[in-house]
Design a protein around this motif. Sequence first.
Motif, PDB file in Angstrom:
ATOM      1  N   ASP A  72       0.781  -1.181  -0.091  1.00 59.18           N
ATOM      2  CA  ASP A  72      -0.099  -0.171  -0.037  1.00 59.18           C
ATOM      3  C   ASP A  72       0.901   1.320  -0.024  1.00 59.18           C
ATOM      4  OD1 ASP A  72      -2.346   1.444  -0.074  1.00 59.18           O
ATOM      5  OD2 ASP A  72      -2.825   1.029   2.024  1.00 59.18           O
ATOM      6  N   GLY A  73       0.336   2.389  -0.239  1.00 52.43           N
ATOM      7  CA  GLY A  73       0.903   3.601  -0.438  1.00 52.43           C
ATOM      8  C   GLY A  73      -0.069   4.756  -0.174  1.00 52.43           C
ATOM      9  N   THR A  74       0.601   5.715   0.629  1.00 54.25           N
ATOM     10  CA  THR A  74      -0.052   7.052   0.544  1.00 54.25           C
ATOM     11  C   THR A  74       0.801   8.089   0.877  1.00 54.25           C
ATOM     12  OG1 THR A  74      -2.024   7.706   1.963  1.00 54.25           O
ATOM     13  CG2 THR A  74      -0.327   6.964   3.201  1.00 54.25           C
ATOM     14  N   ALA A  83       4.523   7.320   1.804  1.00 56.08           N
ATOM     15  CA  ALA A  83       5.064   6.171   2.804  1.00 56.08           C
ATOM     16  C   ALA A  83       4.250   4.985   1.921  1.00 56.08           C
ATOM     17  CB  ALA A  83       4.083   6.023   4.127  1.00 56.08           C
ATOM     18  N   LEU A  84       5.376   4.039   1.761  1.00 52.58           N
ATOM     19  CA  LEU A  84       5.081   2.657   1.353  1.00 52.58           C
ATOM     20  C   LEU A  84       5.116   1.685   2.084  1.00 52.58           C
ATOM     21  CD1 LEU A  84       6.901   3.250  -2.180  1.00 52.58           C
ATOM     22  CD2 LEU A  84       4.602   3.471  -1.681  1.00 52.58           C
ATOM     23  N   LYS A  88       7.838  -6.087   4.669  1.00 50.42           N
ATOM     24  CA  LYS A  88       7.908  -6.289   6.087  1.00 50.42           C
ATOM     25  C   LYS A  88       7.806  -5.050   6.670  1.00 50.42           C
ATOM     26  CE  LYS A  88      10.301 -10.650   6.293  1.00 50.42           C
ATOM     27  NZ  LYS A  88      11.360 -11.466   6.826  1.00 50.42           N
ATOM     28  N   ASN A  89       8.081  -4.040   6.209  1.00 48.62           N
ATOM     29  CA  ASN A  89       8.169  -2.706   7.062  1.00 48.62           C
ATOM     30  C   ASN A  89       7.591  -1.447   6.165  1.00 48.62           C
ATOM     31  OD1 ASN A  89       9.805  -3.700   9.189  1.00 48.62           O
ATOM     32  ND2 ASN A  89      11.544  -3.652   7.717  1.00 48.62           N
ATOM     33  N   VAL A  90       7.141  -0.371   6.778  1.00 46.69           N
ATOM     34  CA  VAL A  90       6.761   0.675   6.105  1.00 46.69           C
ATOM     35  C   VAL A  90       7.990   1.608   5.927  1.00 46.69           C
ATOM     36  CG1 VAL A  90       5.141   2.738   6.457  1.00 46.69           C
ATOM     37  CG2 VAL A  90       4.580   0.475   7.028  1.00 46.69           C
TER      38      VAL A  90
END
Length: 97
Positions: A72-74, A83-84, A88-90
Amino acid sequence: LTLKRQHLDEQTARNIFDLSLTQYAPYGMRYDRSGRRSIIFGQNRSAGHVAIMDQHTFGLKTEFHLEERIKDGTFLHNNTMFALAQKKNVYIYDDDG
């Protein structure tokens, strides 16, 4: 697509576009708060593709490829940070990637 444009005003019909992106499909897409920029991210299981587009000029601001799946991304507080959610992590990026 032609039939839909007949029932819309000129300004709205001008904003309709079609992207054919198949290499890293499926893709997700989010807009910033103003609606001017969009983040497009490929959610392929083995690799990810990220692009930031200006929706008014249809210009490409940033584009890069990752070696991980993007879930996901925003955009964050404005269109300069996003942020993506990767495998395993953002991760947080600026508008240059």
